[in-house]
Design a protein around this motif. Structure first.
Motif, short mmCIF file in Angstrom:
data_model
loop_
_atom_site.label_atom_id
_atom_site.label_comp_id
_atom_site.label_asym_id
_atom_site.label_seq_id
_atom_site.Cartn_x
_atom_site.Cartn_y
_atom_site.Cartn_z
N LYS A 61 35.29 36.98 40.10
CA LYS A 61 34.19 37.15 41.04
C LYS A 61 34.68 37.70 42.37
CE LYS A 61 30.63 34.49 41.23
NZ LYS A 61 29.64 33.39 41.40
N THR A 62 35.80 37.17 42.87
CA THR A 62 36.27 37.58 44.21
C THR A 62 36.74 39.02 44.23
OG1 THR A 62 38.45 36.61 43.71
CG2 THR A 62 36.89 35.25 44.94
N SER A 63 37.14 39.57 43.09
CA SER A 63 37.54 40.98 43.08
C SER A 63 36.34 41.86 43.46
CB SER A 63 38.07 41.37 41.70
OG SER A 63 37.09 41.13 40.69
N ASP A 64 35.17 41.53 42.93
CA ASP A 64 33.96 42.26 43.30
C ASP A 64 33.55 41.96 44.73
OD1 ASP A 64 33.46 43.67 40.87
OD2 ASP A 64 32.71 41.83 39.97
N VAL A 65 33.79 40.75 45.17
CA VAL A 65 33.48 40.38 46.55
C VAL A 65 34.24 41.27 47.52
CG1 VAL A 65 33.72 38.57 48.30
CG2 VAL A 65 32.88 37.99 46.02
N LEU A 66 35.51 41.52 47.23
CA LEU A 66 36.35 42.33 48.12
C LEU A 66 35.77 43.73 48.33
CD1 LEU A 66 39.97 41.40 46.92
CD2 LEU A 66 38.91 40.82 49.12
N THR A 67 35.16 44.30 47.30
CA THR A 67 34.61 45.65 47.43
C THR A 67 33.39 45.68 48.34
OG1 THR A 67 33.14 45.44 45.50
CG2 THR A 67 35.41 46.18 45.09
N GLU A 68 32.73 44.53 48.54
CA GLU A 68 31.50 44.48 49.33
C GLU A 68 31.74 44.08 50.78
OE1 GLU A 68 28.46 45.29 48.28
OE2 GLU A 68 29.16 45.79 46.27
N LEU A 69 32.95 43.64 51.11
CA LEU A 69 33.23 43.15 52.46
C LEU A 69 33.31 44.28 53.48
CD1 LEU A 69 36.02 40.52 51.71
CD2 LEU A 69 33.65 40.04 52.35
N ASP A 70 33.06 43.94 54.74
CA ASP A 70 33.33 44.88 55.82
C ASP A 70 34.82 45.22 55.81
OD1 ASP A 70 30.70 44.71 56.56
OD2 ASP A 70 31.04 43.25 58.18
N ASP A 88 46.32 40.46 41.19
CA ASP A 88 45.39 39.73 40.32
C ASP A 88 43.94 40.16 40.60
OD1 ASP A 88 47.47 38.40 39.15
OD2 ASP A 88 47.27 36.59 40.38
N GLU A 89 43.62 40.37 41.88
CA GLU A 89 42.28 40.81 42.23
C GLU A 89 42.01 42.22 41.71
OE1 GLU A 89 40.12 38.87 43.54
OE2 GLU A 89 41.35 37.23 44.29
N LEU A 90 42.98 43.11 41.90
CA LEU A 90 42.81 44.50 41.48
C LEU A 90 42.73 44.64 39.96
CD1 LEU A 90 45.24 46.42 43.88
CD2 LEU A 90 42.82 45.87 44.18
N GLY A 91 43.38 43.73 39.26
CA GLY A 91 43.37 43.77 37.81
C GLY A 91 41.99 43.56 37.22
N GLU A 92 41.08 42.95 38.00
CA GLU A 92 39.72 42.68 37.52
C GLU A 92 38.75 43.81 37.86
OE1 GLU A 92 38.88 40.18 35.73
OE2 GLU A 92 40.69 38.95 35.86
N LEU A 93 39.20 44.78 38.66
CA LEU A 93 38.30 45.83 39.14
C LEU A 93 38.41 47.10 38.31
CD1 LEU A 93 38.84 45.56 43.01
CD2 LEU A 93 36.77 44.94 41.75
N ASP A 94 37.35 47.91 38.35
CA ASP A 94 37.44 49.26 37.80
C ASP A 94 38.46 50.04 38.64
OD1 ASP A 94 35.61 48.75 35.85
OD2 ASP A 94 33.91 49.66 36.90
N THR A 95 39.03 51.06 38.03
CA THR A 95 40.13 51.76 38.69
C THR A 95 39.72 52.41 40.01
OG1 THR A 95 39.58 53.61 37.22
CG2 THR A 95 41.47 52.24 36.62
N ASP A 96 38.48 52.92 40.12
CA ASP A 96 38.08 53.56 41.38
C ASP A 96 38.02 52.57 42.52
OD1 ASP A 96 35.93 52.32 40.11
OD2 ASP A 96 34.44 53.68 40.98
N ASP A 97 37.46 51.37 42.27
CA ASP A 97 37.41 50.35 43.32
C ASP A 97 38.81 49.84 43.65
OD1 ASP A 97 34.62 50.42 43.56
OD2 ASP A 97 34.36 49.04 41.88
N ALA A 98 39.65 49.66 42.62
CA ALA A 98 41.02 49.19 42.84
C ALA A 98 41.80 50.20 43.67
CB ALA A 98 41.71 48.95 41.50
N ALA A 99 41.63 51.48 43.38
CA ALA A 99 42.34 52.52 44.13
C ALA A 99 41.88 52.56 45.58
CB ALA A 99 42.13 53.88 43.47
#
Length: 450
Positions: A61-70, A88-99
């Protein structure tokens, strides 16, 4: 479902639970809350509280949270996490958001984080995306997609799709490639389901497929997806190989950012800022256009000084100076806003000359109507027909010139590859103020014979 509402009471409750380290209650309270709403909560917490919450909640859940933060909040949180925790957070994200997130890290930390990502294929895809310019389709795309080869039969295709779909959050389209991975078409799910399992994909795929090059500008990608109502669009490299896809959620972000930038530029803000930025950052963004406005006002004052004798004899001209300047600015901004909007949406049709003629005719019609009203009002008020006529004719001329400037400048800037949004707001207002005042007094001098 009741819409989420962020309240001071909720923030206070979460802060108290964090202070007392009541983890079970925090997990229970936030367990069913959408990640976008959790991001809204974290934006209101201090750095330590925000970091505590990110470490406590499940990384899925927090991996998606990171993409929405200021951005500043996310930067502060990432600065408090170890390379392993970030991986660990990036491993849960799609590659574009992780990059996108890893690209915000200090250069010396990027390699450490990538080395900690357990899924090596995922890490490789992230590294691949990092080499693209962020202001390009390559920098916007994700590597997750479903693709099949033209020489497979339907049975093989379904098996391969099942394996690929495990890593794809949402399957928008099935792309067909040849042996060299070059994009050649797309596959209809209906055709796949209604075709014999022995049929080859090359016999059923649809050859027509819209795509964009990795170097295409995000704004152009947005126009294509909007025009053809696409939920996703494939991205190909220079030789036509399928390298990724861009989804509608990424394009919505592009459109929103572009709209924010254009709005700020139209308001006379020269760089991307937010309301929460510091006083110095806000000053630097606003001051250049304010200085332009200052010099524009000084120019208008200097022009009026050159007609001091005429103003002394016909004081009524002075009273209508603000009206002339305001009408020039308003008409110019209206014309430029329509043109800028048309350029942004790719809606402008026909030649520049036809557009200029149309806008000038429109300005002339509006000018005549407004000037007639002004003539009657001024004549009744002052009783001086000649002065009233001079003011009214000046208004027509000023409106026509303002319409021309407001139309021509954004078209000219667009042809030169400059963002036409710069033409709206203070730029047009200031230039039309100066030209308007000059035209006003020159026509008045000609009619009044001074």
């Amino acid at each position: 479902m009741t819409p989420f509402k962020l309240t001071e009471e909720l923030i206070a409750q979460i802060e108290e639970l964090i202070e007392n380290q009541r983890d079970t209650e925090l997990n229970s309270l936030l367990g069913d809350v959408h990640y976008a709403d959790i991001a809204e909560i974290i934006n209101e917490l201090n750095e330590d509280e925000a970091t505590y919450l990110i470490k406590l909640l499940d990384s899925h859940k927090t991996s998606d949270v990171l993409t929405e933060l200021d951005e500043d909040v996310r930067e502060a949180i990432l600065g408090n996490l170890s390379s392993k925790e970030i991986a660990d957070e990036l491993g849960e994200l799609d590659t574009d958001d992780a990059a996108d997130i890893i690209g915000e890290l200090p250069q010396e930390m990027i390699q450490q984080v990538i080395s900690e990502i357990e899924d090596r294929e995922h890490a490789k895809d992230i590294v691949d995306l990092l080499r693209y310019d962020e202001n390009s389709a390559g920098g916007l795309m994700a590597k997750e997609l479903v693709k099949v080869r033209e020489n497979w039969n339907v049975l093989t295709c379904v098996k391969e799709m099942r394996a690929q779909a495990e890593n794809v959050t949402r399957v928008h389209s099935i792309y067909v490639v040849d042996e060299e991975d070059k994009l050649i078409g797309r596959l209809s799910l209906k055709d796949l389901l209604t075709t014999s399992t022995k049929t080859h994909i090359k016999d059923v795929y649809i050859a027509k497929v819209d795509s964009v090059n990795v170097n295409e500008k995000p704004e152009e990608v947005a126009k294509i997806m909007s025009k053809y109502d696409l939920e996703a669009i494939p991205v190909v490299d220079e030789i036509g190989r399928l390298v990724g896809r861009i989804t509608i959620d990424d394009i919505v972000d592009v459109i929103r950012e572009e709209a924010d930038k254009d709005y700020q530029m139209a308001a006379g803000i020269s760089q991307d800022v937010e309301a929460d930025d510091g006083v110095w950052e806000l000053t630097r963004a606003r001051l250049p256009w304010l200085i332009l406005g200052l010099f524009g006002g000084l120019g208008a004052a200097a022009i009026m000084g050159g007609f001091e004798e005429m103003i002394a004899k016909h004081a009524v001209l002075f009273f209508f100076t603000p009206l002339i300047a305001a009408m020039a600015g308003n008409v110019g901004v209206q014309s430029s806003a329509i043109i800028v909007q048309g350029l942004a949406n790719d809606d402008l049709k026909g030649s520049i000359s036809n557009r200029l003629v149309k806008e000038m005719l429109l300005a002339l019609l509006n000018g005549v109507i407004l000037a007639t009203i002004l003539l009657l009002f001024t004549w009744v008020w002052q009783g001086a027909f000649l002065s009233s006529l001079a003011i009214s004719i000046s208004l027509i001329a000023v409106i026509v010139v303002a319409g021309f400037i407001g139309t021509f400048i954004p078209l000219f800037l667009h042809k030169r590859g400059i963002d036409p949004a710069i033409a709206t707001g203070p730029f047009i207002t200031t230039s039309n103020d100066i030209f308007g005042i000059l035209i006003y007094f020159m026509i008045a001098k000609l009619i009044l014979g001074i």
